[in-house]
Every structure is written in C-alpha cells, then in structure tokens.
Design a protein around this motif. Structure first.
Motif, PDB file in Angstrom:
ATOM      1  N   VAL A  76      42.940  60.376  24.177  1.00  0.00           N
ATOM      2  CA  VAL A  76      43.133  61.269  25.324  1.00  0.00           C
ATOM      3  C   VAL A  76      41.778  61.912  25.602  1.00  0.00           C
ATOM      4  N   GLU A  77      41.370  61.909  26.860  1.00  0.00           N
ATOM      5  CA  GLU A  77      40.075  62.467  27.247  1.00  0.00           C
ATOM      6  C   GLU A  77      40.265  63.499  28.348  1.00  0.00           C
ATOM      7  N   GLU A  78      39.617  64.648  28.184  1.00  0.00           N
ATOM      8  CA  GLU A  78      39.536  65.664  29.234  1.00  0.00           C
ATOM      9  C   GLU A  78      38.223  65.426  29.971  1.00  0.00           C
ATOM     10  N   LEU A  79      38.248  65.400  31.294  1.00  0.00           N
ATOM     11  CA  LEU A  79      37.055  65.149  32.100  1.00  0.00           C
ATOM     12  C   LEU A  79      36.768  66.372  32.952  1.00  0.00           C
ATOM     13  N   LEU A  80      35.547  66.876  32.888  1.00  0.00           N
ATOM     14  CA  LEU A  80      35.162  68.065  33.637  1.00  0.00           C
ATOM     15  C   LEU A  80      34.233  67.669  34.778  1.00  0.00           C
ATOM     16  N   GLU A  81      34.771  67.592  35.983  1.00  0.00           N
ATOM     17  CA  GLU A  81      34.031  67.224  37.191  1.00  0.00           C
ATOM     18  C   GLU A  81      33.117  66.021  36.965  1.00  0.00           C
ATOM     19  N   PRO A  82      33.674  64.890  36.523  1.00  0.00           N
ATOM     20  CA  PRO A  82      32.835  63.735  36.191  1.00  0.00           C
ATOM     21  C   PRO A  82      32.260  63.049  37.423  1.00  0.00           C
ATOM     22  N   SER A  83      30.990  62.717  37.352  1.00  0.00           N
ATOM     23  CA  SER A  83      30.323  61.947  38.404  1.00  0.00           C
ATOM     24  C   SER A  83      29.463  60.896  37.731  1.00  0.00           C
ATOM     25  N   GLY A  84      29.834  59.638  37.893  1.00  0.00           N
ATOM     26  CA  GLY A  84      29.101  58.540  37.262  1.00  0.00           C
ATOM     27  C   GLY A  84      29.974  57.827  36.249  1.00  0.00           C
ATOM     28  N   TRP A  85      29.296  57.031  35.422  1.00  0.00           N
ATOM     29  CA  TRP A  85      30.003  56.242  34.419  1.00  0.00           C
ATOM     30  C   TRP A  85      30.433  57.118  33.257  1.00  0.00           C
ATOM     31  N   ILE A  86      31.675  56.975  32.854  1.00  0.00           N
ATOM     32  CA  ILE A  86      32.232  57.669  31.697  1.00  0.00           C
ATOM     33  C   ILE A  86      32.532  56.587  30.657  1.00  0.00           C
ATOM     34  N   SER A  87      31.967  56.737  29.485  1.00  0.00           N
ATOM     35  CA  SER A  87      32.166  55.782  28.401  1.00  0.00           C
ATOM     36  C   SER A  87      33.209  56.337  27.440  1.00  0.00           C
ATOM     37  N   ILE A  88      34.253  55.562  27.209  1.00  0.00           N
ATOM     38  CA  ILE A  88      35.335  55.979  26.310  1.00  0.00           C
ATOM     39  C   ILE A  88      35.345  55.011  25.122  1.00  0.00           C
ATOM     40  N   PRO A  89      34.788  55.444  23.979  1.00  0.00           N
ATOM     41  CA  PRO A  89      34.774  54.558  22.813  1.00  0.00           C
ATOM     42  C   PRO A  89      36.190  54.320  22.288  1.00  0.00           C
ATOM     43  N   LEU A  90      36.462  53.082  21.931  1.00  0.00           N
ATOM     44  CA  LEU A  90      37.792  52.728  21.432  1.00  0.00           C
ATOM     45  C   LEU A  90      37.742  52.121  20.032  1.00  0.00           C
ATOM     46  N   MET A  91      36.646  52.348  19.335  1.00  0.00           N
ATOM     47  CA  MET A  91      36.541  51.877  17.954  1.00  0.00           C
ATOM     48  C   MET A  91      37.529  52.675  17.114  1.00  0.00           C
ATOM     49  N   GLN A  92      38.215  51.991  16.200  1.00  0.00           N
ATOM     50  CA  GLN A  92      39.257  52.603  15.384  1.00  0.00           C
ATOM     51  C   GLN A  92      38.811  52.710  13.937  1.00  0.00           C
ATOM     52  N   SER A  93      39.211  53.783  13.275  1.00  0.00           N
ATOM     53  CA  SER A  93      38.934  53.927  11.848  1.00  0.00           C
ATOM     54  C   SER A  93      39.719  52.873  11.093  1.00  0.00           C
ATOM     55  N   PRO A  94      39.086  52.268  10.063  1.00  0.00           N
ATOM     56  CA  PRO A  94      39.831  51.278   9.272  1.00  0.00           C
ATOM     57  C   PRO A  94      41.036  51.929   8.603  1.00  0.00           C
ATOM     58  N   SER A  95      42.032  51.118   8.323  1.00  0.00           N
ATOM     59  CA  SER A  95      43.235  51.648   7.668  1.00  0.00           C
ATOM     60  C   SER A  95      42.878  52.144   6.266  1.00  0.00           C
ATOM     61  N   GLU A  96      43.827  52.816   5.653  1.00  0.00           N
ATOM     62  CA  GLU A  96      43.601  53.363   4.309  1.00  0.00           C
ATOM     63  C   GLU A  96      43.070  52.276   3.376  1.00  0.00           C
ATOM     64  N   LEU A  97      42.015  52.616   2.637  1.00  0.00           N
ATOM     65  CA  LEU A  97      41.410  51.669   1.710  1.00  0.00           C
ATOM     66  C   LEU A  97      41.714  52.075   0.277  1.00  0.00           C
ATOM     67  N   PRO A  98      41.847  51.104  -0.602  1.00  0.00           N
ATOM     68  CA  PRO A  98      41.974  51.455  -2.018  1.00  0.00           C
ATOM     69  C   PRO A  98      40.730  52.222  -2.478  1.00  0.00           C
ATOM     70  N   ALA A  99      40.876  53.049  -3.485  1.00  0.00           N
ATOM     71  CA  ALA A  99      39.790  53.913  -3.949  1.00  0.00           C
ATOM     72  C   ALA A  99      38.577  53.123  -4.416  1.00  0.00           C
ATOM     73  N   ASP A 100      38.768  51.885  -4.884  1.00  0.00           N
ATOM     74  CA  ASP A 100      37.637  51.118  -5.406  1.00  0.00           C
ATOM     75  C   ASP A 100      36.866  50.353  -4.327  1.00  0.00           C
ATOM     76  N   GLU A 101      37.321  50.391  -3.071  1.00  0.00           N
ATOM     77  CA  GLU A 101      36.611  49.704  -1.994  1.00  0.00           C
ATOM     78  C   GLU A 101      35.663  50.662  -1.296  1.00  0.00           C
ATOM     79  N   GLU A 102      34.549  50.095  -0.827  1.00  0.00           N
ATOM     80  CA  GLU A 102      33.578  50.913  -0.092  1.00  0.00           C
ATOM     81  C   GLU A 102      34.108  51.184   1.308  1.00  0.00           C
ATOM     82  N   PRO A 103      33.782  52.355   1.856  1.00  0.00           N
ATOM     83  CA  PRO A 103      34.220  52.663   3.228  1.00  0.00           C
ATOM     84  C   PRO A 103      33.615  51.662   4.213  1.00  0.00           C
ATOM     85  N   ARG A 104      34.400  51.315   5.208  1.00  0.00           N
ATOM     86  CA  ARG A 104      33.928  50.393   6.242  1.00  0.00           C
ATOM     87  C   ARG A 104      33.666  51.169   7.519  1.00  0.00           C
ATOM     88  N   SER A 105      32.848  50.568   8.362  1.00  0.00           N
ATOM     89  CA  SER A 105      32.566  51.202   9.645  1.00  0.00           C
ATOM     90  C   SER A 105      33.761  50.998  10.579  1.00  0.00           C
TER      91      SER A 105
END
Length: 152
Positions: A76-105
C-alpha cells in the motif's frame, strides 16, 4: 472500466500526454494478467498532479495472485501530490529460514496476476488519471563468457 477514449491503450502508448481515466466507483482497478508466472521487481506509474489535480491517486494498493479471485495485498502506498514516475518496489522478503542458513536478499514477487487499485484521490476526487504504467522484471544475468572480469 474506463471513459471512452481514455482506456488501457493510453497506459501503454509511451506518451505522458495521454491518460487512462477510470469510470465508476472506487476502488479503480487496473488488472495485469500474465500468460505464465512472472518475476516482478517493480511497478512504475506516471502521474501528474499539476495537470490532473483531483484525478491524481493519493492512495494505491498493489495486489497479486493467480487470478482476480485470490488476490493478496502486497503493498500500500500513500502518494503526496505525485508528478512524474513513481517507482513501487515489489521485492519480497524470503520466507522464514532455518537458523543455520544465511540470510538471503529479497526476491522478486512471483505472480500470474497483478492488480493496481486506486483507493483514494487527492481532494476527494472521484475518477482517476494514470498516464503510464510499466512492469519491470529482474534483469537476467549474462553467462560467464560475456561477463566483465572482476578486479580485486
């Protein structure tokens, strides 16, 4: 639905001089359906508050799913008088990882169906103008024989 002459074609005509105009009660919906499950990194929309004033979105929701009937709100994005291109990132956090795995981007959103819902407009406007819309997937990595050498 859209006003005659201001339909979906105007969202993809590569000019910011034209616009899609909603027709009907809120929320105003733009539905994007893909033929296969796609990786989506960003959604860009072009709006122009200076020209469109009360027709300019002030709150939008991005929803994803396999079809219109199983959509889940992902942003959900709030827009305040936007003029021009608005970029909405849709990258998602990886699901829960086991404690022994390294965090992923973060990973791209994977979906068959993407919906942009305009929940509110500036100045309590009724209909909406969106001038352009673009969906971006992650860039494919080049094979090793095409890659530049790494310098250390």
């Amino acid at each position: 639905t859209a006003k005659p002459g201001n339909g979906v074609d105007q969202l993809r005509d590569q000019t910011t001089d034209t616009y899609w105009q909603s027709d009907g009660p809120q929320p105003h919906l733009v539905n994007i359906q893909f033929h296969k499950k796609m990786n989506i990194q960003e959604l860009h929309i072009y709006t122009d508050y200076k020209l469109d004033e009360s027709y300019t979105p002030s709150k939008i929701s991005i929803r994803a799913g396999t079809n219109f009937h199983d959509l889940i709100e992902v942003k959900v994005e709030e827009l305040l008088e936007p003029s021009g291109w608005i970029s909405i990132p849709l990258m998602q956090s990886p699901s829960e990882l086991p404690a022994d795995e390294e965090p992923r981007s973060p990973e791209p959103l994977r979906t068959y169906f993407l919906q942009l819902a305009v929940l509110a407009n500036h100045q309590n406007g009724r209909d909406t103008h969106i001038r352009q819309i673009r969906v971006f997937a992650p860039r494919n990595r080049r094979s090793n024989d095409m890659a530049l050498p790494e310098f250390h």
